[in-house]
Design a protein around this motif. Structure first.
Motif, PDB file in Angstrom:
ATOM      1  N   LEU A   1       7.185 -50.325 -10.092  1.00 44.91           N
ATOM      2  CA  LEU A   1       8.261 -49.483 -10.596  1.00 44.91           C
ATOM      3  C   LEU A   1       8.933 -48.844  -9.386  1.00 44.91           C
ATOM      4  N   VAL A   2      10.198 -49.169  -9.157  1.00 48.58           N
ATOM      5  CA  VAL A   2      10.931 -48.702  -7.973  1.00 48.58           C
ATOM      6  C   VAL A   2      11.862 -47.571  -8.400  1.00 48.58           C
ATOM      7  N   TRP A   3      11.622 -46.368  -7.878  1.00 51.47           N
ATOM      8  CA  TRP A   3      12.412 -45.188  -8.233  1.00 51.47           C
ATOM      9  C   TRP A   3      13.682 -45.118  -7.372  1.00 51.47           C
ATOM     10  N   ASP A   4      14.755 -44.633  -7.965  1.00 48.16           N
ATOM     11  CA  ASP A   4      15.974 -44.416  -7.173  1.00 48.16           C
ATOM     12  C   ASP A   4      15.801 -43.258  -6.208  1.00 48.16           C
ATOM     13  N   GLN A   5      14.879 -42.358  -6.517  1.00 51.83           N
ATOM     14  CA  GLN A   5      14.465 -41.275  -5.631  1.00 51.83           C
ATOM     15  C   GLN A   5      13.062 -40.879  -6.059  1.00 51.83           C
ATOM     16  N   PRO A   6      12.269 -40.240  -5.200  1.00 48.76           N
ATOM     17  CA  PRO A   6      10.911 -39.874  -5.604  1.00 48.76           C
ATOM     18  C   PRO A   6      10.923 -39.040  -6.875  1.00 48.76           C
ATOM     19  N   PRO A   7       9.960 -39.234  -7.758  1.00 47.41           N
ATOM     20  CA  PRO A   7       9.932 -38.480  -9.011  1.00 47.41           C
ATOM     21  C   PRO A   7       9.870 -36.984  -8.752  1.00 47.41           C
ATOM     22  N   PRO A   8      10.490 -36.204  -9.649  1.00 50.77           N
ATOM     23  CA  PRO A   8      10.609 -34.758  -9.405  1.00 50.77           C
ATOM     24  C   PRO A   8       9.283 -34.032  -9.517  1.00 50.77           C
ATOM     25  N   VAL A   9       9.091 -33.054  -8.655  1.00 47.49           N
ATOM     26  CA  VAL A   9       7.950 -32.149  -8.754  1.00 47.49           C
ATOM     27  C   VAL A   9       8.373 -31.009  -9.658  1.00 47.49           C
ATOM     28  N   THR A  10       7.618 -30.741 -10.682  1.00 41.70           N
ATOM     29  CA  THR A  10       8.060 -29.869 -11.769  1.00 41.70           C
ATOM     30  C   THR A  10       7.741 -28.398 -11.565  1.00 41.70           C
ATOM     31  N   GLY A  11       7.284 -27.995 -10.401  1.00 39.25           N
ATOM     32  CA  GLY A  11       6.973 -26.594 -10.179  1.00 39.25           C
ATOM     33  C   GLY A  11       5.628 -26.215 -10.772  1.00 39.25           C
ATOM     34  N   ALA A  12       5.532 -24.975 -11.225  1.00 36.28           N
ATOM     35  CA  ALA A  12       4.270 -24.474 -11.771  1.00 36.28           C
ATOM     36  C   ALA A  12       3.835 -25.337 -12.949  1.00 36.28           C
ATOM     37  N   ASN A  13       2.572 -25.759 -12.907  1.00 33.40           N
ATOM     38  CA  ASN A  13       2.023 -26.611 -13.971  1.00 33.40           C
ATOM     39  C   ASN A  13       0.725 -25.973 -14.441  1.00 33.40           C
ATOM     40  N   ILE A  14       0.871 -25.031 -15.371  1.00 32.33           N
ATOM     41  CA  ILE A  14      -0.285 -24.281 -15.865  1.00 32.33           C
ATOM     42  C   ILE A  14      -0.309 -24.392 -17.387  1.00 32.33           C
ATOM     43  N   SER A  15      -1.464 -24.788 -17.906  1.00 27.92           N
ATOM     44  CA  SER A  15      -1.651 -24.858 -19.356  1.00 27.92           C
ATOM     45  C   SER A  15      -2.827 -23.987 -19.745  1.00 27.92           C
TER      46      SER A  15
END
Length: 726
Positions: free
Chosen positions: A225-239
Motif C-alpha cells: 500500500l503506497v501512501w501519497d504522504q505518510p499516514p497522519p499522526v492523530t495526536g493524543a490517543n487515550i481511551s
C-alpha cells in the motif's frame, strides 16, 4: 553435551535459511490518496472519492488451486482522511443463489462464511499486523496477526462497517480509526492484502497471490500500500473503558448465604506513540468472558485452555507465545482466576521497525481463607528482528509473594515465595514462509532450587504445495519450574519427526489426498524410553471442502508415577508398569456450505492395563441463516478395564443455541453435561454492542447434580462497559 548438539546444529541451519533473498512483491501495489470528502459508511459507495480511487482487481485463486486468476470477481478501493482509513470492497456473485453465512456474530469461522477480509502490515516486517472484514450478512471480524500468519480473534477495538446486498454483488464499506491500529510514524509503505471466500463456488482468492498451502493472512505474501504522504499522526490517543457490575450468587451445595456483588473498575489505553501502547487496569472483571468448553480428561497431564480476557490480548504473542505448546514459561491464565486482581499495567508494541517490547506488571490480592498471600507478577519481553522475517526474543518472568510468611505446611505453587524464569529464543520465518522454526533455552529460579533447571528445544519445518516435513526435539530438566507457565511434564527428552505428502488429481471429487507419518518419542534424562506414539494417517480433501481422515497408531507408556486410567479417583496403576496398545480412527467433516453440517470421529483400540477404549465424538449443526444456529456436541468414551475399574462410560453432551438478532445484539444459551465430573452446567449470555467496543451483558449460570438435577450453585451478573476515546 549430547543434549545441546541438535540445538547448535539447528541454529546454524536457521541462520543459513534466514539469510535467503526476500521475495519480490513490488508488482502488487495499490496507491492511496487522501480525501477531503466526508465518507458515509453505508455500503452504497456513492461518494465521488470512490469513483477516482485506484482499484485492486484481478484476484488470484488460492483454493481449490493456486495456478490461475480467480473466477469470482472482487474489486477493492482505499482512501483516508485525518482520522480514518476507509476500505470499500465490491464482491460480485460467483454463482446464483443465497449467500452462505453462519450468523451475524462477530469473529465468525472463516471456513463457514462468504466473507471479505483485509490485512495490514503497518511496519512491513511481514510478521505482525491487523485484520478486519465482514461476512456477506455484515458480521464483523477483527484480530491481531502474529508470527507472520496466525490470527488472534479475541482482540477487539473500535471501528465501523456496513454491508449492503444487491442483486449481482454485495458491498463492504468500513472506517478504521488510526487510533485503533498501531503503525510506525513516517512510513509511506505498508504491507497489505485482501482475501475473499466464496462458498457457493468453493473458491478462496487473494489480491497478492498466496500459495494454497498457506492461509491468505500470511504476511509473507502481502502486496504494498503506497501512501501519497505518510499516514497522519492523530495526536493524543487515550481511551478509558470503565465498567459497572451488579450480581448475585448462591452456593446451595455448601448452604452459604447469597453473595451480592457490586463492583466498578476500569481499563485505560494510552497511545504512547503511534506504535507503542500503555494499558492500565484497576479492579478488572472478566465475568462476561465465555466459559471454557469442557472435555473428557483421560490424560495423565494437565489440560490447556486458552486465554480469553481482553486485557491480556493485545501483543499477547510477545508474552504467551514464548516457547512451545507444552513449554510455556508464561501463561496469563495463571493470574487472577482464583484470586482477584487489584491492578495491572502493560506497555507493549514497536519501538522501531526492528524492535518490539512488552512489559507487564500485575498485582493480586491476598485471600485469607485460602492462605494465599498477595502476589506480584512481572514480565519483560524484548524482540529484535533479524534478516527478512526472523527474530530473536528475550523473556524474563518473576512471580513474587508479598509479605511472605512460610509455615510448616507444604508450600504450593500458588503460595510459594518466588519463581523466576529467563529465556532466549530464535524464531525462524523464511521470506516465502516455506521454512519455519524455533530454537530456545530457558532457566528457572526458585527457593532452594538445585539440579537440572534448564530447558531447551528446537524445531524446523518445511512446507510446500506437496511436501510437509518437520523435526522437533525438547529437553525439560527434572527441576525446571514455571509456576506462571504451562509445562505439564518435566524431566524428559522428546523427539518428534514427521513427513507428509499430497497428491492432486486433475479431475474428480477429490481435490487432494495423501499420507502423514509422525512419531512422538519420549525418553528420560538417561535416554531410557518412557513412552511413544507413532501413527500413519491418510487424509482426503474434497472439492466441496469436506474432509475424511483415517489413522492407525501404536502406543507405549511406562508410568513414571501412579495413574488412575479412568481419572475418577479410583485405584491407580503403579509406577514402572508398562502398557502397549494399537488403535485406529476415522474422522469425517462435512462441507461447510450446507445448512446442516456435521462431523464425526470414531476411535477404537487398546488402552492401559490391557483394556480397550471406544471413543465416539460428533457435532451436528443447523442454521437458519443468518439469525439462528443450533449445534449439538457429544462425546462418548467406553472403557473396558480389569478389576477394580471394570466397565466405565463417560458421556459429555453440549447443546448450544446462538441467536443473532442483529450484528450488535447476540444471545447464547448452552449446556454441558459431563458424566466424568458429575456436573450439569447451563449458561446464557445476552450481549448488546450499543456502540463500537461498548457493551451491555447479562450472564446467568447454573450448575446441577445430574442425578436429581438439584442445584449446586447459581449466579446472575449484569455488566455495563463504555469505551471513551479522547
Amino acid at each position: 553435551m549430547y543434549k545441546y548438539l541438535p540445538l547448535q546444529l539447528l541454529c546454524c541451519l536457521f541462520i543459513a535459511i534466514s539469510g535467503t533473498a526476500q521475495k519480490n512483491t513490488e508488482q502488487y501495489q495499490l496507491h492511496i490518496q487522501k480525501t477531503s470528502e466526508r465518507i458515509i459508511i453505508d455500503g452504497q459507495a456513492n461518494e465521488q472519492t470512490w469513483a477516482g480511487a485506484e482499484a485492486a482487481r484481478d484476484f488470484f485463486m488460492v483454493l481449490p488451486m493456486d495456478t490461475s486468476f480467480a473466477n469470482v470477481k472482487t474489486e477493492v478501493k482505499i482512501t483516508y482522511d485525518d482520522h480514518n482509513l476507509y476500505v470499500l470492497a465490491i464482491c460480485y456473485n460467483g454463482a446464483p443463489g443465497p449467500y452462505v453465512v453462519e450468523s451475524l456474530r462477530r469473529d465468525f469461522a472463516f471456513q463457514k462464511n462468504d466473507n471479505f477480509l483485509f490485512f495490514f502490515d503497518p511496519f512491513e516486517d511481514r510478521t505482525n499486523g491487523f485484520s478486519f472484514g465482514a461476512n456477506a450478512a455484515g458480521a464483523q471480524w477483527d484480530g491481531i496477526i502474529y508470527e507472520g500468519g496466525k490470527m488472534d480473534l479475541s482482540w477487539d477495538n473500535k471501528w465501523v462497517s456496513s454491508v449492503k446486498n444487491y442483486e449481482d454483488r454485495w458491498v463492504f464499506e468500513a472506517a478504521v480509526p488510526f487510533k485503533t491500529i498501531r503503525f510506525k510514524k513516517g512510513m509511506n509503505k505498508w504491507g497489505i492484502n485482501f482475501s475473499r471466500n466464496d462458498l457457493k463456488t468453493t473458491e478462496k482468492s487473494s489480491w497478492a497471490p498466496v500459495p494454497r498451502q498457506f492461509p491468505t493472512v500470511s504476511l509473507a505474501y502481502t502486496g504494498t500500500l503506497v501512501w501519497d504522504q505518510p499516514p497522519p499522526v492523530t495526536g493524543a490517543n487515550i481511551s478509558v473503558i470503565p465498567y459497572v457490575l451488579g450480581g448475585l450468587s448462591h452456593d446451595y451445595q455448601n448452604k452459604t448465604p447469597t453473595d451480592y456483588k457490586k463492583e466498578i473498575g476500569a481499563d485505560v489505553k494510552i497511545g504512547v506513540t503511534s506504535a507503542l501502547n500503555l494499558d492500565l487496569t484497576v479492579n478488572p472483571d472478566f465475568s462476561q468472558v465465555e466459559v471454557d468448553k469442557q472435555v473428557t480428561n483421560l490424560d495423565r497431564f494437565e489440560l490447556f485452555f486458552p486465554e480469553r480476557r481482553q486485557f491480556f490480548l493485545e501483543n499477547a504473542d510477545m508474552f504467551g507465545n514464548f516457547g512451545y505448546t507444552n513449554i510455556r514459561p508464561f501463561f496469563s491464565r495463571r493470574i487472577g482466576l482464583n484470586v482477584p486482581i487489584q491492578f495491572g499495567a502493560r506497555l507493549s508494541g514497536k519501538l522501531n521497525k526492528d524492535w518490539r517490547i512488552g512489559i507487564m506488571d500485575m498485582q493480586t490480592k491476598s485471600v485469607g481463607e485460602m492462605d494465599l498471600p498477595a502476589q506480584n507478577f512481572a514480565v519483560v519481553s524484548l524482540q529484535r528482528k533479524v534478516f527478512s522475517r526472523s527474530n530473536i526474543g528475550l523473556l524474563f518472568m518473576n512471580k513474587q509473594s508479598i509479605n511472605y510468611k512460610p509455615d510448616n505446611d507444604p508450600v504450593t505453587p500458588e503460595a510459594s515465595n518466588y519463581n523466576r524464569n529467563i529465556g532466549i529464543e530464535y524464531n525462524l520465518a523464511s521470506p516465502g514462509n516455506f521454512w519455519t522454526g524455533k530454537a530456545l533455552v530457558l532457566k528457572s529460579f526458585s527457593p532452594n532450587a538445585s539440579g537440572r533447571t534448564i530447558t531447551h528445544a528446537a524445531n524446523l519445518n518445511y512446507t510446500d504445495r506437496k511436501w510437509a516435513l518437520g523435526w522437533q526435539h525438547e529437553y525439560v530438566g527434572k527441576d525446571y519450574l514455571a509456576e506462571v507457565g504451562y509445562v505439564p511434564r518435566t524431566g524428559y527428552i522428546r523427539v518428534n519427526p514427521q513427513v507428509g505428502y499430497q497428491f492432486f488429481p486433475k479431475t474428480g471429487k477429490i481435490l487432494s489426498h495423501g499420507p502423514i507419518a509422525q512419531s512422538v518419542y519420549y525418553m528420560d534424562e538417561k535416554l531410557k524410553k518412557t513412552d511413544y506414539e507413532t501413527y500413519l494417517s491418510y487424509k482426503f480433501n474434497f472439492r466441496n471442502q469436506a474432509t475424511l481422515t483415517a489413522l492407525v497408531a501404536r502406543n507405549y507408556v511406562k508410568l513414571l508415577r501412579p495413574f488412575d486410567p479412568t481419572n475418577s479417583g479410583m485405584d491407580s496403576l503403579q509406577t514402572g508398569t508398562e502398557h502397549r496398545w494399537n488403535n485406529v480412527s476415522i474422522e469425517y467433516i462435512s462441507r461447510p456450505r450446507s445448512l446442516f453440517t456435521y462431523s464425526a470421529l470414531v476411535r477404537y483400540g487398546g488402552y492401559f492395563a490391557d483394556g480397550t477404549r471406544l471413543q465416539v465424538t460428533n457435532e451436528l449443526g443447523y442454521r437458519f441463516q443468518p439469525y439462528v444456529g443450533i449445534t449439538m456436541s457429544t462425546s462418548y468414551n467406553d472403557l473396558r478395564l480389569p478389576t477394580p475399574w471394570g466397565k466405565r462410560t463417560y458421556w459429555l453432551i453440549g447443546p448450544r443455541v446462538d441467536v443473532t438478532f442483529t450484528n450488535k445484539l447476540y444471545f447464547t444459551a448452552f449446556g454441558q453435561y459431563n458424566e466424568q465430573t458429575k456436573n450439569v452446567n447451563l449458561n446464557t449470555r445476552l450481549q448488546w454492542r450499543y456502540k463500537p467496543a461498548s457493551d451491555f451483558f447479562i450472564v446467568y449460570t447454573d450448575n446441577y447434580f445430574p442425578e436429581y438435577m438439584s442445584v449446586k450453585n447459581r449466579a446472575l451478573v449484569v455488566k455495563f462497559t463504555y469505551w471513551f476515546t479522547m
